[in-house]
Write an enzyme that holds these catalytic residues in place. Structure first.
Site, PDB file in Angstrom:
ATOM      1  N   LYS A 358      16.725  19.172 -11.945  1.00 22.58           N
ATOM      2  CA  LYS A 358      16.566  17.906 -12.663  1.00 22.58           C
ATOM      3  C   LYS A 358      17.629  16.928 -12.166  1.00 22.58           C
ATOM      4  O   LYS A 358      18.813  17.263 -12.131  1.00 22.58           O
ATOM      5  CB  LYS A 358      16.712  18.137 -14.166  1.00 22.58           C
ATOM      6  CG  LYS A 358      15.620  18.991 -14.768  1.00 22.58           C
ATOM      7  CD  LYS A 358      15.872  19.224 -16.252  1.00 22.58           C
ATOM      8  CE  LYS A 358      14.829  20.147 -16.852  1.00 22.58           C
ATOM      9  NZ  LYS A 358      13.493  19.539 -16.902  1.00 22.58           N
ATOM     10  N   ARG A 434       6.475  27.942 -18.938  1.00 21.52           N
ATOM     11  CA  ARG A 434       5.160  28.607 -18.958  1.00 21.52           C
ATOM     12  C   ARG A 434       5.233  29.981 -18.298  1.00 21.52           C
ATOM     13  O   ARG A 434       4.452  30.882 -18.627  1.00 21.52           O
ATOM     14  CB  ARG A 434       4.136  27.704 -18.275  1.00 21.52           C
ATOM     15  CG  ARG A 434       4.363  27.451 -16.821  1.00 21.52           C
ATOM     16  CD  ARG A 434       3.589  26.240 -16.297  1.00 21.52           C
ATOM     17  NE  ARG A 434       4.091  25.000 -16.853  1.00 21.52           N
ATOM     18  CZ  ARG A 434       3.557  23.806 -16.626  1.00 21.52           C
ATOM     19  NH1 ARG A 434       2.483  23.707 -15.843  1.00 21.52           N
ATOM     20  NH2 ARG A 434       4.070  22.719 -17.153  1.00 21.52           N
TER      21      ARG A 434
END
Length: 576
Positions: A358, A434
């Site tokens: 990020k 996920r």
């Protein structure tokens, strides 16, 4: 992964890091390297409303520990008394816009306001005119007065009408704000007009007001060098009935609010304190505290390898803090089980993004909140341990870990194998949540459950679509969608059902594996849900809740505890 919703970043950047204090329980969990841990302890006595910092068995980065702050318990009582005779610090009156109507002599028409104003010589009407108070949401007046039993009287706006759970919770929060401002010890709360409410609505309204007051008083100041303890000790709810049914609803409000505070504290916790191991320890404490109905299993890395959790372990591979796979099991008193449920929460205690790191503007500084789903699941467990519903078995599953960067870490292009045998080409290491949920969902299905609800701060796309107040729900089951949406309506939380567009799965196909872990930019929340669906048994009803936009309060830069009360309501509905 949480992509950066601009509103969340703006709210949180620059806010002080507020982290977790934990309930002190006199047991410790010893993690063995080769055997599964099971805990089944007798219930421990808990100090009333005492949230304490515990000393971790390992040193935390930065030598940071939460302060020992004792939160006073607020005592609630339902009463039918003359409000003009009630004695205390603040008499708080909930006022709708209709209630502020005056006659030709500028006197209130509403009976309660008229009676109060007559004893105050018209002071309320005069002040409301001067302050332009019209009963709108967000408006309030608090006056220091003489002539009544109370020292102050407050008028708090409810808007055009107050008929929803969320409006009554907001009213309770406004009362809490007035109490904090006045350093009040005791408060009475009354609605200027309650005749519209049915007997059942009065029960729910009182409960919502109590919950709003508790949550409004709470402030997470454990990491401030100086903090004031709230002075509020007692709240009388007047005019909404009395008796055992109302007392039970007020107790329910206290139990759930306590669980929401616990969940908020977990999310507020900085990653240098709330590691995967610390999160597992908090889960184990819940099982120990409510040992009559809970057991706990904490699986270490080697045990997860035995279960072939390659997707989860790939995410955890780069971190110096080892993964901890959490499984709490609630079994009802008496042992009679009609339905088996599972609550699965994403538990990334920190998310750097991995090799797809990020960058500036991607909210990396707030990635401690990426375990908001696990906080909701464990908060619900805490509440259910207190409520003890009958007829329902509930499994609480969290694959806790960190997504970091190192030479041992997962790389873009790697292929990982989940515990159901499906292979995943990792085209983005920042779509890690996920991957952990994949193995968690397989594990939950293997417990023989009938229904699963998972919660995750999964996609910024959902936050962009629905904003900071509404979570998205995805499910192929109309029946389960109906159950969750009805639970949310009771709880006052806002959910919106999103489509499961199967044609979008084309973007998730890989040339070298069964699937990739991210599709295109468009429909990102939908493709994420379609990915999770690949790891759920077709015989199991399943619903995914994306809480990326709702996990924090934008104005306060603090956790919300979103999802906890909806989960509790859903479990109770299944129990009944």
């Amino acid at each position: 992964m949480i992509a950066s919703a601009a509103s969340v970043i703006a709210a949180l950047r620059g806010s002080s890091s507020k982290s977790s204090s934990f309930l002190l329980v006199t047991t410790t969990l010893r993690l063995a390297s080769a055997s599964r841990i099971s805990i089944s302890a007798a219930p421990l006595r808990q100090a009333p409303q005492k949230l304490m910092a515990h000393t971790l068995a390992w040193a935390t980065l930065g030598l940071t520990q939460p302060a020992n702050i004792e939160i006073p318990k607020i005592s609630f009582a339902a009463k039918e008394v003359d409000v003009t005779e009630w004695k205390g610090d603040i008499l708080a009156v909930g006022v709708t816009e209709k209630d502020t109507e005056k006659d030709e002599k500028l006197n209130y028409v509403n009976p309660i306001l008229k009676k109060l104003d007559s004893m105050l010589g018209g002071l309320l009407a005069e002040a409301s005119s001067e302050e332009d108070f019209s009963g709108k949401v967000g408006q309030s007046i608090v006056l220091r007065i003489s002539g009544l039993g109370s020292k102050r009287v407050g008028l708090i706006g409810l808007g055009k009408s107050a008929l929803t759970t969320s409006s009554f919770k907001s009213f309770g929060e406004s009362v809490a704000a007035a109490a904090k401002s006045a350093q009040a010890c005791n408060v009475a709360i009354v609605l200027a007009s309650s005749e519209e409410l049915s007997a059942e609505s009065k029960l729910h309204s009182a409960s919502a007001i109590a919950s709003g007051t508790i949550l409004g008083i709470f402030e997470d100041k454990r990491y401030k060098s100086e903090s004031k303890i709230p002075t509020l000790r007692s709240v009388d709810i007047v005019g909404l009935g009395a008796g055992p049914h109302l007392e039970k609803k007020l107790k329910y409000a206290e139990d759930v609010s306590s669980a929401i505070i616990f969940g908020r504290e977990l999310v507020n916790s900085p990653a240098n304190v709330l590691t995967p191991g610390a999160l597992a320890e908090e889960a184990s404490k819940i099982a120990a505290m409510y040992g009559d109905v809970f057991t706990a299993k904490i699986l270490n890395k080697e045990q997860c390898k035995e279960l072939k959790m390659g997707s989860y372990l790939a995410v955890a591979a780069a971190s110096a803090n080892p993964p901890h796979f959490i499984h709490l099991c609630y079994k009802p008193p008496g042992g009679n089980v009609k339905v088996k449920l599972a609550l699965v929460g994403k538990g990334l205690t920190f998310d750097s993004g991995g090799y797809n790191i990020k960058t500036a503007g991607s909210a990396i500084e707030i990635m401690k909140v990426d375990m908001g789903g696990s906080a909701a699941v464990l908060g619900a467990a805490k509440a259910l341990g207190q409520i003890k519903p009958l007829g329902v078995e509930v499994h609480f599953v969290v694959a806790a870990c960190e997504n970091m960067i190192s030479g041992t870490g997962m790389r873009p292009g790697d292929i990982v194998t989940a515990s159901n045998g499906k292979t995943i080409e990792v085209n983005n290491t920042d779509a890690e949540g996920r991957l952990t949920l994949a193995d968690a969902l397989v594990y939950a299905c293997n417990q023989g459950v009938d229904k699963i609800v998972d919660l995750a701060t999964l996609t910024g796309a959902c936050g962009v679509a629905l904003g900071p107040s509404i979570a998205g729900v995805f499910t192929p089951s109309d029946e389960l969608a109906k159950e969750i949406l009805e639970a949310a309506e009771v709880s006052g939380e806002k959910l919106w059902r999103m489509p499961m567009e199967e044609s979008y799965w084309e973007s998730m196909k890989s040339g070298v594996a069964d699937m990739v872990n991210t599709g295109g930019r468009a429909g990102g929340a939908i493709t994420a849900a379609l990915f999770l669906k690949q790891f759920v048994d077709e015989k199991v009803q399943w619903l995914h809740m994306d809480i990326a936009g709702t996990v924090v309060n934008e104005k306060k830069g603090m956790a919300t505890g979103f999802g906890i009360i909806t989960l509790v309501e859903w479990v109770l509905k299944n129990a009944s």
